[in-house]
Design a protein around this motif. Structure first.
Motif, PDB file in Angstrom:
ATOM      1  N   ILE A  23      49.984  63.091  60.458  1.00 44.73           N
ATOM      2  CA  ILE A  23      50.554  63.958  59.426  1.00 44.73           C
ATOM      3  C   ILE A  23      50.361  63.330  58.045  1.00 44.73           C
ATOM      4  N   GLY A  24      50.528  62.014  57.978  1.00 48.87           N
ATOM      5  CA  GLY A  24      50.289  61.312  56.716  1.00 48.87           C
ATOM      6  C   GLY A  24      48.837  61.412  56.293  1.00 48.87           C
ATOM      7  N   ASP A  25      47.935  61.390  57.264  1.00 46.79           N
ATOM      8  CA  ASP A  25      46.506  61.488  56.963  1.00 46.79           C
ATOM      9  C   ASP A  25      46.145  62.825  56.329  1.00 46.79           C
ATOM     10  N   VAL A  26      46.892  63.871  56.672  1.00 42.09           N
ATOM     11  CA  VAL A  26      46.625  65.189  56.095  1.00 42.09           C
ATOM     12  C   VAL A  26      46.787  65.139  54.584  1.00 42.09           C
ATOM     13  N   ILE A  27      47.813  64.450  54.129  1.00 40.54           N
ATOM     14  CA  ILE A  27      48.038  64.305  52.685  1.00 40.54           C
ATOM     15  C   ILE A  27      46.875  63.562  52.034  1.00 40.54           C
ATOM     16  N   LEU A  28      46.430  62.508  52.703  1.00 40.41           N
ATOM     17  CA  LEU A  28      45.331  61.716  52.161  1.00 40.41           C
ATOM     18  C   LEU A  28      44.033  62.520  52.124  1.00 40.41           C
ATOM     19  N   SER A  29      43.766  63.229  53.205  1.00 38.02           N
ATOM     20  CA  SER A  29      42.533  64.024  53.257  1.00 38.02           C
ATOM     21  C   SER A  29      42.557  65.159  52.237  1.00 38.02           C
ATOM     22  N   THR A  30      43.734  65.724  52.014  1.00 34.39           N
ATOM     23  CA  THR A  30      43.863  66.768  51.002  1.00 34.39           C
ATOM     24  C   THR A  30      43.576  66.204  49.609  1.00 34.39           C
ATOM     25  N   SER A  31      44.051  64.983  49.379  1.00 34.52           N
ATOM     26  CA  SER A  31      43.754  64.324  48.094  1.00 34.52           C
ATOM     27  C   SER A  31      42.253  64.094  47.942  1.00 34.52           C
ATOM     28  N   THR A  32      41.622  63.715  49.038  1.00 32.64           N
ATOM     29  CA  THR A  32      40.170  63.525  49.020  1.00 32.64           C
ATOM     30  C   THR A  32      39.455  64.820  48.651  1.00 32.64           C
ATOM     31  N   LEU A  33      39.951  65.927  49.229  1.00 26.42           N
ATOM     32  CA  LEU A  33      39.348  67.229  48.941  1.00 26.42           C
ATOM     33  C   LEU A  33      39.536  67.612  47.470  1.00 26.42           C
ATOM     34  N   VAL A  34      40.704  67.323  46.920  1.00 21.17           N
ATOM     35  CA  VAL A  34      40.976  67.647  45.515  1.00 21.17           C
ATOM     36  C   VAL A  34      40.022  66.889  44.602  1.00 21.17           C
ATOM     37  N   VAL A  35      39.872  65.595  44.862  1.00 22.60           N
ATOM     38  CA  VAL A  35      38.957  64.776  44.051  1.00 22.60           C
ATOM     39  C   VAL A  35      37.528  65.274  44.220  1.00 22.60           C
ATOM     40  N   ALA A  36      37.160  65.629  45.442  1.00 16.37           N
ATOM     41  CA  ALA A  36      35.801  66.131  45.696  1.00 16.37           C
ATOM     42  C   ALA A  36      35.546  67.423  44.917  1.00 16.37           C
ATOM     43  N   LEU A  37      36.535  68.299  44.886  1.00 18.56           N
ATOM     44  CA  LEU A  37      36.389  69.552  44.135  1.00 18.56           C
ATOM     45  C   LEU A  37      36.235  69.284  42.640  1.00 18.56           C
ATOM     46  N   LEU A  38      37.014  68.315  42.133  1.00 17.53           N
ATOM     47  CA  LEU A  38      36.894  67.959  40.722  1.00 17.53           C
ATOM     48  C   LEU A  38      35.493  67.447  40.396  1.00 17.53           C
ATOM     49  N   CYS A  39      35.008  66.551  41.282  1.00 16.54           N
ATOM     50  CA  CYS A  39      33.674  65.984  41.044  1.00 16.54           C
ATOM     51  C   CYS A  39      32.578  67.032  41.193  1.00 16.54           C
TER      52      CYS A  39
END
Length: 373
Positions: A156-172
């Motif tokens: 469940i904690g990993d979901v938060i981390l992966s979502t953050s990864t997706l946000v940064v990826a979208l920004l880039c």
């Protein structure tokens, strides 16, 4: 541990291994292809999850070994050692992610170039992780597996981390200059910190179980309520539950009964209590007995003792009162809250006060621990 529980835990763990290995392949492969350090860190985290599931399988198999002469209570506590091993893996993953991110900042050469496919795969990975997390938590609760519950919490904690990864990826992806802000490295450090937090929580829970923590209050209350449903029982005290694995609890309790009951009557009721404790709560329970003295002398001394104890708010309970008229000896148990200072002095003060009121008796006090009251 029963074989059905073992099979369910192992099946759940195998599903976890396969799911996390798929995520590792996706994230690490595309992490290198698009030069995304946070995606690689996320993949490494999933690898530790797969290893955690593997350790869970090994621990479950070992915990299912039959009791032997050296370990008469069985090997169920191995599951707690399994959670301990998982916590160490998680901590190592967290430190690795932070170190790699810091090195990336020092080098200043981490400029990812995300593609539409990589974004889609990150989103799919999030959905997979949500499913695994919920699956582990449900199975962990259902089969009383600390290791599965720990893996579910981590997922469940990993979901938060992966979502953050997706946000940064979208920004880039949508803002090309964003890659130069080193968001990847900062996010990887954040991921590492989250991983460390999860690892510490799992570690503390595992250590607490190994040391021996207070039993579940719901089980304590249910057992005491069950014992007191018998009309002959006037009180249940000194309930002690020792956990030798998620499905092996051995304990003891004292019941207070009328002092005119025969040994046969006491034997009958203690057997009935033991049978219900095992059939309804899967607890192997030994039952001791306190006799309820009710003569005039006993009533007077007991009444005065209770009035004295009311002056000491640190005292949680007194029970097991017995007056031996032949030996002129009064014995009783007392429970003092853990945070109270100088327990021996409190007991000495109570003994002195009751001795002054009834000097014809000697007094023996046993201090019980606040285990379940």
């Amino acid at each position: 541990m029963n074989s059905a529980r073992e099979k369910k835990i192992i099946t759940t763990s195998i599903i976890g291994i396969l799911g996390n290995l798929v995520l590792v392949g996706i994230k690490v492969t595309f992490g290198f292809l698009v030069n995304a350090i946070s995606l690689i860190s996320d993949g490494i985290n999933n690898l530790t999850d797969a290893l955690s599931s593997l350790i869970t399988i090994i621990g479950t198999k070992l915990a299912n070994k039959k009791p032997d002469k050296k370990h008469p209570y069985g090997h169920g506590r191995i599951e707690y050692l399994t959670s301990l091993a998982i916590s160490i893996l998680v901590l190592v993953a967290g430190v690795t992610a932070i170190v790699e991110a810091i090195q990336g900042l020092v080098r200043g050469e981490v400029f990812p170039s995300y593609t539409q496919l990589s974004l889609i795969l990150i989103a799919v990975g999030i959905l997979i992780k949500i499913g695994l997390g919920i699956f582990f938590k449900i199975r962990g609760k259902k089969y009383h597996s600390e290791a599965l519950s720990a893996s579910g919490t981590d997922a469940i904690g990993d979901v938060i981390l992966s979502t953050s990864t997706l946000v940064v990826a979208l920004l880039c992806f949508f803002i090309p200059d964003a890659a130069k802000w080193h968001l990847e490295c900062y996010l990887s450090i954040l991921i590492g910190l989250f991983i460390l937090k999860a690892g510490i929580e799992i570690l503390l829970e595992a250590v607490s179980n190994i040391i021996g923590k207070r039993s579940d209050q719901n089980i304590i209350n249910a057992l005491k309520t069950m014992v007191c449903t018998f009309p002959q029982v006037q009180g249940a005290y000194d309930l002690i539950l020792n956990n030798y694995g998620p499905e092996r609890i051995i304990g003891s309790v004292h019941i207070q009964v009328d002092d005119n009951m025969t040994a046969k009557e006491i034997h009958k009721i203690t057997r009935e209590i033991q049978t219900r404790a095992y059939s309804e709560y899967n607890v192997i329970l030994t039952v001791g007995v306190y006799a309820n003295n009710d003569s005039d002398d006993v009533t007077n001394v007991k009444k005065d003792l209770l009035n004295i104890i009311k002056k000491y708010p640190e005292v949680i309970q007194t029970h097991g009162f017995f007056l031996d008229s032949e030996k002129h000896l009064v014995t009783f148990d007392i429970i003092i809250e853990f945070k109270a200072e100088n327990h021996p002095q409190i007991i000495a003060n109570i003994k002195n006060e009751i001795k002054q009121m009834h000097p014809e008796y000697d007094y023996a006090v046993i201090e019980d621990l606040d285990i379940s009251d």
